[in-house]
Design a protein around this motif. Structure first.
Motif, PDB file in Angstrom:
ATOM      1  N   GLY A 167      49.433  43.974  37.523  1.00  0.00           N
ATOM      2  CA  GLY A 167      49.323  42.599  37.049  1.00  0.00           C
ATOM      3  C   GLY A 167      48.268  41.811  37.800  1.00  0.00           C
ATOM      4  N   GLN A 168      48.214  41.989  39.118  1.00  0.00           N
ATOM      5  CA  GLN A 168      47.217  41.288  39.916  1.00  0.00           C
ATOM      6  C   GLN A 168      45.805  41.780  39.600  1.00  0.00           C
ATOM      7  OE1 GLN A 168      47.900  38.653  42.238  1.00  0.00           O
ATOM      8  NE2 GLN A 168      49.695  38.788  40.921  1.00  0.00           N
ATOM      9  N   SER A 169      45.648  43.069  39.349  1.00  0.00           N
ATOM     10  CA  SER A 169      44.339  43.608  38.980  1.00  0.00           C
ATOM     11  C   SER A 169      43.847  42.999  37.673  1.00  0.00           C
ATOM     12  CB  SER A 169      44.412  45.137  38.850  1.00  0.00           C
ATOM     13  OG  SER A 169      44.753  45.730  40.073  1.00  0.00           O
ATOM     14  N   SER A 170      44.742  42.907  36.686  1.00  0.00           N
ATOM     15  CA  SER A 170      44.373  42.323  35.394  1.00  0.00           C
ATOM     16  C   SER A 170      43.979  40.859  35.546  1.00  0.00           C
ATOM     17  CB  SER A 170      45.538  42.454  34.407  1.00  0.00           C
ATOM     18  OG  SER A 170      45.857  43.801  34.173  1.00  0.00           O
ATOM     19  N   LEU A 171      44.720  40.142  36.379  1.00  0.00           N
ATOM     20  CA  LEU A 171      44.418  38.730  36.602  1.00  0.00           C
ATOM     21  C   LEU A 171      43.038  38.563  37.232  1.00  0.00           C
ATOM     22  CD1 LEU A 171      45.227  35.753  36.610  1.00  0.00           C
ATOM     23  CD2 LEU A 171      46.387  36.155  38.810  1.00  0.00           C
ATOM     24  N   LEU A 172      42.740  39.377  38.265  1.00  0.00           N
ATOM     25  CA  LEU A 172      41.437  39.284  38.922  1.00  0.00           C
ATOM     26  C   LEU A 172      40.315  39.648  37.959  1.00  0.00           C
ATOM     27  CD1 LEU A 172      39.628  38.880  41.358  1.00  0.00           C
ATOM     28  CD2 LEU A 172      40.147  41.230  42.072  1.00  0.00           C
ATOM     29  N   THR A 173      40.509  40.686  37.152  1.00  0.00           N
ATOM     30  CA  THR A 173      39.487  41.073  36.174  1.00  0.00           C
ATOM     31  C   THR A 173      39.182  39.923  35.222  1.00  0.00           C
ATOM     32  OG1 THR A 173      40.142  43.408  36.271  1.00  0.00           O
ATOM     33  CG2 THR A 173      38.917  42.696  34.334  1.00  0.00           C
ATOM     34  N   ASN A 174      40.219  39.250  34.752  1.00  0.00           N
ATOM     35  CA  ASN A 174      40.021  38.112  33.843  1.00  0.00           C
ATOM     36  C   ASN A 174      39.283  36.970  34.529  1.00  0.00           C
ATOM     37  OD1 ASN A 174      41.352  39.440  31.772  1.00  0.00           O
ATOM     38  ND2 ASN A 174      43.344  38.561  32.275  1.00  0.00           N
ATOM     39  N   MET A 175      39.633  36.689  35.776  1.00  0.00           N
ATOM     40  CA  MET A 175      38.983  35.609  36.520  1.00  0.00           C
ATOM     41  C   MET A 175      37.506  35.924  36.762  1.00  0.00           C
ATOM     42  SD  MET A 175      42.044  34.866  39.265  1.00  0.00           S
ATOM     43  CE  MET A 175      41.052  33.748  40.270  1.00  0.00           C
ATOM     44  N   LEU A 176      37.198  37.180  37.083  1.00  0.00           N
ATOM     45  CA  LEU A 176      35.812  37.575  37.291  1.00  0.00           C
ATOM     46  C   LEU A 176      34.999  37.434  36.004  1.00  0.00           C
ATOM     47  CD1 LEU A 176      36.324  40.780  39.476  1.00  0.00           C
ATOM     48  CD2 LEU A 176      35.383  38.592  40.249  1.00  0.00           C
ATOM     49  N   ALA A 177      35.604  37.830  34.885  1.00  0.00           N
ATOM     50  CA  ALA A 177      34.904  37.742  33.602  1.00  0.00           C
ATOM     51  C   ALA A 177      34.637  36.295  33.213  1.00  0.00           C
ATOM     52  CB  ALA A 177      35.724  38.448  32.519  1.00  0.00           C
ATOM     53  N   VAL A 178      35.593  35.410  33.509  1.00  0.00           N
ATOM     54  CA  VAL A 178      35.395  33.993  33.201  1.00  0.00           C
ATOM     55  C   VAL A 178      34.215  33.425  33.987  1.00  0.00           C
ATOM     56  CG1 VAL A 178      36.417  31.704  33.467  1.00  0.00           C
ATOM     57  CG2 VAL A 178      37.779  33.555  32.511  1.00  0.00           C
ATOM     58  N   LYS A 179      34.101  33.795  35.256  1.00  0.00           N
ATOM     59  CA  LYS A 179      33.053  33.220  36.106  1.00  0.00           C
ATOM     60  C   LYS A 179      31.699  33.905  35.942  1.00  0.00           C
ATOM     61  CE  LYS A 179      32.007  31.502  40.674  1.00  0.00           C
ATOM     62  NZ  LYS A 179      32.561  31.073  41.966  1.00  0.00           N
ATOM     63  N   PHE A 180      31.699  35.255  35.796  1.00  0.00           N
ATOM     64  CA  PHE A 180      30.435  35.986  35.810  1.00  0.00           C
ATOM     65  C   PHE A 180      30.055  36.597  34.465  1.00  0.00           C
ATOM     66  CE2 PHE A 180      32.155  36.465  40.208  1.00  0.00           C
ATOM     67  CZ  PHE A 180      31.230  35.640  40.847  1.00  0.00           C
ATOM     68  N   GLY A 181      30.891  36.419  33.460  1.00  0.00           N
ATOM     69  CA  GLY A 181      30.604  37.005  32.159  1.00  0.00           C
ATOM     70  C   GLY A 181      31.158  38.410  32.031  1.00  0.00           C
ATOM     71  N   ALA A 182      30.790  39.100  30.942  1.00  0.00           N
ATOM     72  CA  ALA A 182      31.312  40.443  30.658  1.00  0.00           C
ATOM     73  C   ALA A 182      31.057  41.378  31.833  1.00  0.00           C
ATOM     74  CB  ALA A 182      30.679  40.996  29.388  1.00  0.00           C
ATOM     75  N   LEU A 183      32.076  42.132  32.200  1.00  0.00           N
ATOM     76  CA  LEU A 183      31.990  43.055  33.333  1.00  0.00           C
ATOM     77  C   LEU A 183      31.656  44.463  32.853  1.00  0.00           C
ATOM     78  CD1 LEU A 183      35.229  41.923  35.237  1.00  0.00           C
ATOM     79  CD2 LEU A 183      32.891  41.049  35.530  1.00  0.00           C
ATOM     80  N   ASP A 184      30.880  45.206  33.651  1.00  0.00           N
ATOM     81  CA  ASP A 184      30.566  46.579  33.280  1.00  0.00           C
ATOM     82  C   ASP A 184      31.737  47.494  33.627  1.00  0.00           C
ATOM     83  OD1 ASP A 184      30.447  47.058  36.042  1.00  0.00           O
ATOM     84  OD2 ASP A 184      28.272  46.883  36.109  1.00  0.00           O
ATOM     85  N   ASN A 185      31.643  48.732  33.172  1.00  0.00           N
ATOM     86  CA  ASN A 185      32.748  49.675  33.373  1.00  0.00           C
ATOM     87  C   ASN A 185      33.013  49.952  34.841  1.00  0.00           C
ATOM     88  OD1 ASN A 185      33.195  49.955  30.623  1.00  0.00           O
ATOM     89  ND2 ASN A 185      31.827  51.719  30.417  1.00  0.00           N
ATOM     90  N   ASP A 186      31.949  50.005  35.648  1.00  0.00           N
ATOM     91  CA  ASP A 186      32.125  50.281  37.069  1.00  0.00           C
ATOM     92  C   ASP A 186      32.969  49.200  37.746  1.00  0.00           C
ATOM     93  OD1 ASP A 186      30.696  52.595  36.909  1.00  0.00           O
ATOM     94  OD2 ASP A 186      28.803  51.726  37.609  1.00  0.00           O
ATOM     95  N   THR A 187      32.726  47.938  37.358  1.00  0.00           N
ATOM     96  CA  THR A 187      33.505  46.838  37.941  1.00  0.00           C
ATOM     97  C   THR A 187      34.955  46.898  37.493  1.00  0.00           C
ATOM     98  OG1 THR A 187      31.517  45.443  37.979  1.00  0.00           O
ATOM     99  CG2 THR A 187      33.645  44.328  38.193  1.00  0.00           C
ATOM    100  N   HIS A 188      35.167  47.191  36.213  1.00  0.00           N
ATOM    101  CA  HIS A 188      36.543  47.341  35.719  1.00  0.00           C
ATOM    102  C   HIS A 188      37.267  48.439  36.493  1.00  0.00           C
ATOM    103  CE1 HIS A 188      37.071  44.698  32.238  1.00  0.00           C
ATOM    104  NE2 HIS A 188      35.784  44.898  31.947  1.00  0.00           N
ATOM    105  N   ASP A 189      36.610  49.578  36.662  1.00  0.00           N
ATOM    106  CA  ASP A 189      37.236  50.696  37.375  1.00  0.00           C
ATOM    107  C   ASP A 189      37.490  50.362  38.838  1.00  0.00           C
ATOM    108  OD1 ASP A 189      37.203  52.187  35.068  1.00  0.00           O
ATOM    109  OD2 ASP A 189      35.401  53.319  35.599  1.00  0.00           O
ATOM    110  N   ARG A 190      36.555  49.642  39.442  1.00  0.00           N
ATOM    111  CA  ARG A 190      36.701  49.300  40.860  1.00  0.00           C
ATOM    112  C   ARG A 190      37.934  48.450  41.084  1.00  0.00           C
ATOM    113  NH1 ARG A 190      31.768  46.974  44.630  1.00  0.00           N
ATOM    114  NH2 ARG A 190      32.828  47.237  46.644  1.00  0.00           N
ATOM    115  N   VAL A 191      38.138  47.472  40.213  1.00  0.00           N
ATOM    116  CA  VAL A 191      39.303  46.592  40.344  1.00  0.00           C
ATOM    117  C   VAL A 191      40.583  47.343  39.992  1.00  0.00           C
ATOM    118  CG1 VAL A 191      40.399  44.483  39.497  1.00  0.00           C
ATOM    119  CG2 VAL A 191      37.931  44.528  39.891  1.00  0.00           C
ATOM    120  N   ALA A 192      40.529  48.161  38.945  1.00  0.00           N
ATOM    121  CA  ALA A 192      41.728  48.875  38.495  1.00  0.00           C
ATOM    122  C   ALA A 192      42.251  49.834  39.546  1.00  0.00           C
ATOM    123  CB  ALA A 192      41.441  49.616  37.195  1.00  0.00           C
ATOM    124  N   HIS A 193      41.370  50.399  40.354  1.00  0.00           N
ATOM    125  CA  HIS A 193      41.778  51.395  41.348  1.00  0.00           C
ATOM    126  C   HIS A 193      41.834  50.830  42.761  1.00  0.00           C
ATOM    127  CE1 HIS A 193      40.319  53.931  37.969  1.00  0.00           C
ATOM    128  NE2 HIS A 193      41.328  54.715  38.331  1.00  0.00           N
TER     129      HIS A 193
END
Length: 333
Positions: A281-307
């Motif tokens: 849940g915290q990973s999903s929240l951070l991913t959403n916050m990053l996307a709001v501030k910096f725009g669409a995230l690449d796959n590497d960033t998604h994977d980095r946060v997810a793991h």
């Protein structure tokens, strides 16, 4: 005969396909003793007598098509017979209905195994092929009805005139939906294998698995005597908690009847599932916050946060709310 290529890197409680039954199946049946007990249950006795099931050696890799790995998991074992080599191929079918194209798929997988064998062994084209015994282990809501021979998929209009040209490539099906408790108890299964089949059949969607777990108490007690019992218990308890709605305290209470080690395994499993759910849940929240501030995230960033670990998630979230201006500011070492 040459040495085995290697061990299956999959006897784990991880879920590579996001499926709890995959993790439990690999954990239990990746063990040659448990796999051998299943093979003794389904192979013809005369064939079993000729195959060395006490010397199964797991082989690496998978032969399942990538697009089907969300519902199929496979294990390949190599052994000897009284006349050479043999491969025993276990495929688990996770669909709720039987797969009408399974005969074609199993024929394809067997061809891949033979090709892999020839390449890795460097055998001559004229050398005989090793026997492959393919077995589908099926657990669904209804009985398996699909063809078990490729010949049954051939155009009916041509069969009568094809004669010996009609191909026959068969596979075995172990349809667990046909087994009642008595039949399951009568099988020469290890306790780990028997318990796995029981929970596969009964646990999904159950309100409280502890209402029937004690019917298999003797198997659980035998399992607790194994050297790797803690790992097995955690795998089984994880499956029970993920696929049923059993209250954790009920499962912990049942585990307590098996002894303090089993109870500790149940408590640890419940805590780990809680932590994993919170971290997700915290990973999903951070991913959403990053996307709001910096725009669409690449796959590497998604994977980095997810793991990421919980500590990393907390650190990166703090940097973000404190005014990090770039992704590098968030993720800096």
């Amino acid at each position: 005969m040459s040495e085995p290529v290697g061990m299956v890197p999959g006897a784990t409680t991880q879920e590579p396909n996001g499926q709890p039954h995959d993790a439990l199946f690999r954990l239990v049946f990746g063990d040659p003793d448990n796999a051998a007990s299943e093979l003794r249950s389904v192979l013809p006795p005369r064939l079993t007598a000729r195959i060395n099931l006490d010397n199964l050696r797991p082989q690496p890799g998978t032969f399942v098509d990538p697009e089907l790995q969300h519902r199929h998991i496979d294990l390949l074992f190599r052994t000897t017979t009284d006349n050479g080599d043999a491969y025993l191929y276990l495929l688990v079918e996770h669909q709720r209905t039987s797969d009408p194209a399974m005969a074609l798929r199993m024929m394809t997988y067997q061809t891949r195994i033979w090709e892999h064998h020839r390449i890795t062994e460097g055998t001559a084209a004229s050398a005989p092929l090793p026997l492959i015994i393919p077995i589908v282990i099926y657990q669904g809501h209804r009985h398996w009805t699909a063809a078990t021979d490729i010949a049954d998929l051939i155009d009916n209009d041509l069969k009568a005139d094809a004669g010996d040209l009609l191909p026959h490539v068969r596979y075995l099906v172990d349809d667990l939906t046909l087994l009642d408790d008595a039949a399951l108890r009568a099988r020469p299964l290890t306790s780990a294998a028997r318990i796995t089949f029981v929970v596969f059949a009964r646990a999904p969607g159950d309100d409280d698995v502890t209402t029937w777990l004690d019917q298999w108490f003797d198997d659980f007690i035998r399992l607790t005597a194994l050297w790797n019992h803690e790992r097995l218990l955690k795998g089984i308890f994880t499956y029970l908690l993920k696929t049923s709605t059993t209250p954790e305290e009920h499962l912990i209470r049942f585990a307590g009847t098996l002894g303090p080690t089993a109870q500790e395994a149940a408590v640890t499993t419940a805590e780990q599932l809680h932590d994993r759910g919170y971290a997700t849940g915290q990973s999903s929240l951070l991913t959403n916050m990053l996307a709001v501030k910096f725009g669409a995230l690449d796959n590497d960033t998604h994977d980095r946060v997810a793991h990421a670990t919980q500590e990393q998630i907390t650190l990166w979230s703090s940097r973000l709310v404190q005014g990090a201006e770039t992704l590098d500011d968030v993720f800096r070492s």
